[in-house]
Motif scaffolding. Sequence first.
Motif, short mmCIF file in Angstrom:
data_model
loop_
_atom_site.label_atom_id
_atom_site.label_comp_id
_atom_site.label_asym_id
_atom_site.label_seq_id
_atom_site.Cartn_x
_atom_site.Cartn_y
_atom_site.Cartn_z
N GLY A 191 0.81 -1.21 0.00
CA GLY A 191 0.00 0.00 0.00
C GLY A 191 0.84 1.27 0.00
O GLY A 191 2.06 1.25 -0.22
N GLU A 192 0.18 2.37 0.29
CA GLU A 192 0.84 3.68 0.25
C GLU A 192 1.93 3.82 1.29
O GLU A 192 2.86 4.60 1.12
N HIS A 195 5.40 3.62 0.21
CA HIS A 195 5.90 4.73 -0.60
C HIS A 195 6.17 5.97 0.25
O HIS A 195 6.66 6.97 -0.29
N GLN A 196 5.86 5.92 1.53
CA GLN A 196 5.93 7.13 2.34
C GLN A 196 6.90 7.05 3.50
O GLN A 196 7.26 8.08 4.06
N ASP A 358 -0.48 -1.07 -4.36
CA ASP A 358 0.23 0.21 -4.30
C ASP A 358 -0.65 1.30 -3.69
O ASP A 358 -0.17 2.36 -3.31
N ILE A 359 -1.96 1.03 -3.62
CA ILE A 359 -2.92 2.02 -3.10
C ILE A 359 -3.53 1.54 -1.79
O ILE A 359 -3.58 2.28 -0.82
#
Length: 409
Positions: A191-192, A195-196, A358-359
């Motif tokens: 998930g996000e 990426h964070q 990815d979301i």
Amino acid sequence: MLTWSIARRFRRQRGHTGFLSFISASSTLGIVLGCAVLIVALSMMNGFQGALQNQLLRVVPHVEYQRVDGTFDDWQAIAEIAYRDEAVSSVRPVIKQTAMVQAGAEFKGVLLQGIATQADGHDVFDFIAADALQQLQQGSNTVVLGAGLAEDLAVTVGDTVTLLIAERGEDAFQAPKRHRLKVVGLFEFGGEIDHQNAYTSLATARALAGIESGVTGIQLSVRNVFSADAVAQRVGNQLPSLVYVNHWMRTHGHLYRDIELVRTVIYLVLVLVMAVACFNIVSTLVLTVTKKQAQIAMLKTMGLADWKIILVFVWQGLQNGLLGVFWGALAGMGLAWLLPDAIAALEALFAVQVLNDDIYFVSRIPSTLRWQDVTLVCSVALSMSLLATLYPAWRATRVEPARALHGSH
């Protein structure tokens, strides 16, 4: 039982009338489909709620405190205060700061977290390789990047990245300074979040933030995640310094509220779908009463009481409901158990992805069957079926024997 036997005979005789049989089959099929779909839908909501509790909240802090001014110089003292509350399961220090990560010409914003790699109850460790945690603890200027962030930057374990961190002066933020860090591992959650986030040791985080000692935040895990708000306020009121209070229901509570909203809508749809399915039971019984007036008149002439006549048609209508609920519950439970694998097979067959990892924080459709949901759906279906029989059954008692028998000749 006499009334049950008469109801079964009326039901068997109905098979000779095509239209009446079609309406009856439609009512049963409607209840089957309604029960099955609603059981599957509720199981999906249970699955998403379970994924929220057991996956996402493993890496999102349940409760977090940050000092209004300065740092927590003695976080162990804060931990002792927090552990006095029986609802708190673990306490850990953290140093958080925002930064820009540069790899070649690529820049990405990141939340850099300095963590105590030997702290208890930190579920983040489950998503980082053990050797990476060891290198964070033993070495300086090392970092673990989120897997999605590393993919965006096209870096792998062993590469070096540049962090740009703005340093705060006495009056304002100064120009950012560059720091070179070695990537020693990846954080792979999905998930996000991938990426964070990036993680480093407390010692490295202090050096990057220009902090001589202490930590910027204290994170708590609580035994019941839905009590996080109350625990945050209760423990926060006992702390010796002014703090900013935060908890997961503020940062990610919208996910839980969305799940509960959908669940409420499903409950409403449950009643409406069953009501529509049971309308055909009303039609079937009204037509049956009309066609069986002579038989009803004979039963009344033979002394069958009105309440027993009502029972005859109640039993006849409930036979549709019981049959629909039985097959609907079986189909719903089977689909709920098979749903994740079935969706995965369809994704592989058609080369599509229903949930993009990815979301979303899950990559598969989750499903958790609960017996209380099955009981609820079946109870509502049977109750609606029972209500649908009352008016036609009452109409059967209004049949006048003399007129009905005279009209049949």
